[in-house]
Scaffold this motif. Structure first.
Motif, PDB file in Angstrom:
ATOM      1  N   ASP A 158      -5.110  13.252  -3.467  1.00 25.20           N
ATOM      2  CA  ASP A 158      -5.189  14.264  -4.526  1.00 25.20           C
ATOM      3  C   ASP A 158      -5.312  15.667  -3.935  1.00 25.20           C
ATOM      4  N   LEU A 159      -6.120  15.769  -2.868  1.00 24.89           N
ATOM      5  CA  LEU A 159      -6.306  17.082  -2.238  1.00 24.89           C
ATOM      6  C   LEU A 159      -4.998  17.649  -1.700  1.00 24.89           C
ATOM      7  N   VAL A 160      -4.190  16.767  -1.102  1.00 27.44           N
ATOM      8  CA  VAL A 160      -2.999  17.272  -0.401  1.00 27.44           C
ATOM      9  C   VAL A 160      -1.751  17.298  -1.281  1.00 27.44           C
ATOM     10  N   VAL A 161      -1.709  16.425  -2.287  1.00 27.03           N
ATOM     11  CA  VAL A 161      -0.488  16.311  -3.092  1.00 27.03           C
ATOM     12  C   VAL A 161      -0.520  17.228  -4.318  1.00 27.03           C
ATOM     13  N   LEU A 162      -1.738  17.500  -4.831  1.00 26.85           N
ATOM     14  CA  LEU A 162      -1.811  18.316  -6.051  1.00 26.85           C
ATOM     15  C   LEU A 162      -2.098  19.790  -5.745  1.00 26.85           C
ATOM     16  N   GLY A 163      -1.742  20.639  -6.691  1.00 23.43           N
ATOM     17  CA  GLY A 163      -2.055  22.066  -6.547  1.00 23.43           C
ATOM     18  C   GLY A 163      -0.846  22.887  -6.137  1.00 23.43           C
ATOM     19  N   GLU A 164      -1.126  24.113  -5.724  1.00 21.61           N
ATOM     20  CA  GLU A 164      -0.028  25.020  -5.397  1.00 21.61           C
ATOM     21  C   GLU A 164       0.530  24.752  -4.001  1.00 21.61           C
ATOM     22  N   LEU A 169      -3.137  17.186   9.397  1.00 19.65           N
ATOM     23  CA  LEU A 169      -4.490  16.696   9.709  1.00 19.65           C
ATOM     24  C   LEU A 169      -5.030  15.825   8.580  1.00 19.65           C
ATOM     25  N   ILE A 170      -4.778  16.238   7.342  1.00 23.16           N
ATOM     26  CA  ILE A 170      -5.248  15.437   6.195  1.00 23.16           C
ATOM     27  C   ILE A 170      -4.514  14.088   6.177  1.00 23.16           C
ATOM     28  N   MET A 171      -3.198  14.123   6.396  1.00 27.14           N
ATOM     29  CA  MET A 171      -2.414  12.877   6.381  1.00 27.14           C
ATOM     30  C   MET A 171      -2.937  11.902   7.437  1.00 27.14           C
ATOM     31  N   TYR A 172      -3.260  12.433   8.623  1.00 23.73           N
ATOM     32  CA  TYR A 172      -3.723  11.535   9.690  1.00 23.73           C
ATOM     33  C   TYR A 172      -5.168  11.063   9.470  1.00 23.73           C
ATOM     34  N   THR A 173      -5.967  11.852   8.765  1.00 19.96           N
ATOM     35  CA  THR A 173      -7.315  11.379   8.424  1.00 19.96           C
ATOM     36  C   THR A 173      -7.188  10.182   7.475  1.00 19.96           C
ATOM     37  N   ALA A 174      -6.354  10.378   6.444  1.00 14.03           N
ATOM     38  CA  ALA A 174      -6.142   9.295   5.468  1.00 14.03           C
ATOM     39  C   ALA A 174      -5.530   8.073   6.159  1.00 14.03           C
ATOM     40  N   ARG A 175      -4.571   8.329   7.053  1.00 13.33           N
ATOM     41  CA  ARG A 175      -3.878   7.226   7.745  1.00 13.33           C
ATOM     42  C   ARG A 175      -4.828   6.441   8.642  1.00 13.33           C
ATOM     43  N   SER A 176      -5.683   7.155   9.339  1.00 15.79           N
ATOM     44  CA  SER A 176      -6.626   6.496  10.244  1.00 15.79           C
ATOM     45  C   SER A 176      -7.481   5.501   9.458  1.00 15.79           C
ATOM     46  N   THR A 188       0.841  -1.187   0.000  1.00 13.95           N
ATOM     47  CA  THR A 188       0.000   0.000   0.000  1.00 13.95           C
ATOM     48  C   THR A 188       0.880   1.241   0.000  1.00 13.95           C
ATOM     49  N   ARG A 189       0.232   2.407  -0.002  1.00 15.98           N
ATOM     50  CA  ARG A 189       1.025   3.635   0.005  1.00 15.98           C
ATOM     51  C   ARG A 189       0.297   4.735   0.760  1.00 15.98           C
ATOM     52  N   GLU A 190       1.086   5.723   1.165  1.00 15.35           N
ATOM     53  CA  GLU A 190       0.531   6.878   1.860  1.00 15.35           C
ATOM     54  C   GLU A 190       1.044   8.165   1.242  1.00 15.35           C
ATOM     55  N   PRO A 191       0.296   9.263   1.213  1.00 20.33           N
ATOM     56  CA  PRO A 191      -1.123   9.212   1.519  1.00 20.33           C
ATOM     57  C   PRO A 191      -1.845   8.440   0.422  1.00 20.33           C
ATOM     58  N   GLY A 192      -2.872   7.695   0.793  1.00 17.11           N
ATOM     59  CA  GLY A 192      -3.627   6.909  -0.183  1.00 17.11           C
ATOM     60  C   GLY A 192      -3.818   5.487   0.285  1.00 17.11           C
TER      61      GLY A 192
END
Ligand code: TMP
Length: 212
Positions: free
Chosen positions: A51-57, A68-75, A37-41
């Motif tokens: 996509d929300l955290v890795v893409l964009g400016e 917070l996003i990383m830990y939501t995904a991780r949980s 598997t992989r993180e985030p994801g």
């Protein structure tokens, strides 16, 4: 018997994906059931957060918001994929886990490590990897490797070189503080040499279960 949890860590271009595939093949050839598997994801929901955290400016999120996003995904990943797989006796190989947050959002991003530890305790309690393999390459080597890839540039890859130097130093510091769990591997060696070193480390670490 429950399985084992191995994480791969390192800066950009350290060669994690290739080495995860190689260890997957090695363990499978020994009759072990392996989940990668992989993180985030790693799950449909967590991939949306990726996509929300890795893409964009770069300025889209503060380091605290990223944490917070990383830990939501991780949980969600731990609850729905990692723990059930371990319970079934499977081995889980993850491309990044909590050390990435400590390094990217903490050491390089400036979130106090004490806050990351608190959130980690809330989300994961004492759950963590049995073994962490840190692929270490000089910052410029890693960034060069990334520049030659065709993939979209992530928000993190737009950071300055000093950010990546802090990432690298952060990993080395974590390895120093967790010598039983973490092994640093020189990622500038050939892919074959890195794979062989990883196999030796894994065989030694999980001795009884991997005896031929
Ligand atoms: P990857 O390129 O190795 O797939 O990882 C995606 C990016 O996400 C990478 O630049 C590191 C970053 N990241 C964090 O900043 N914090 C985290 O907790 C994780 C898991 C990844």
């Amino acid at each position: 018997m429950s399985g084992h949890f191995i994480t791969f860590e390192g800066g950009e271009g350290a060669g994690k994906s290739t080495q995860i595939a190689a260890l997957h093949d090695f363990l499978t050839s020994r009759g072990i059931s392996v989940v990668c598997t992989r993180e985030p994801g790693g799950t449909p929901n967590a991939e949306l957060l990726r996509d929300l955290v890795v893409l964009g400016e770069t300025g889209r999120w503060s380091a605290l918001e990223e944490m917070l996003i990383m830990y939501t995904a991780r949980s969600e990943l731990v609850r729905t994929l990692i723990k059930p797989a371990l319970k079934e006796g499977r081995w889980v190989l993850s491309d990044r886990f909590f050390d990435s947050t400590t390094v990217y959002q903490g050491y390089a991003g400036g979130v106090p490590l004490s806050r990351i530890r608190k959130l980690n305790e809330i989300v994961l309690g004492n759950f963590g990897p049995d073994l962490t393999l840190i692929l270490d390459v000089p910052t410029n080597t890693g960034l060069h490797r990334v520049a030659s890839r065709a993939e979209t540039i992530s928000r993190f890859e737009k950071q300055k070189v000093t950010f990546y130097e802090q990432v690298r130093d952060g990993y080395l510091q974590i390895a120093k503080e967790n010598p039983k769990r973490c092994q640093v591997i020189d990622g500038t060696q050939s892919q074959m040499d890195v794979s062989q070193q990883i196999e030796q480390i894994v065989v030694k670490h999980f001795d009884a279960e991997l005896a031929p």
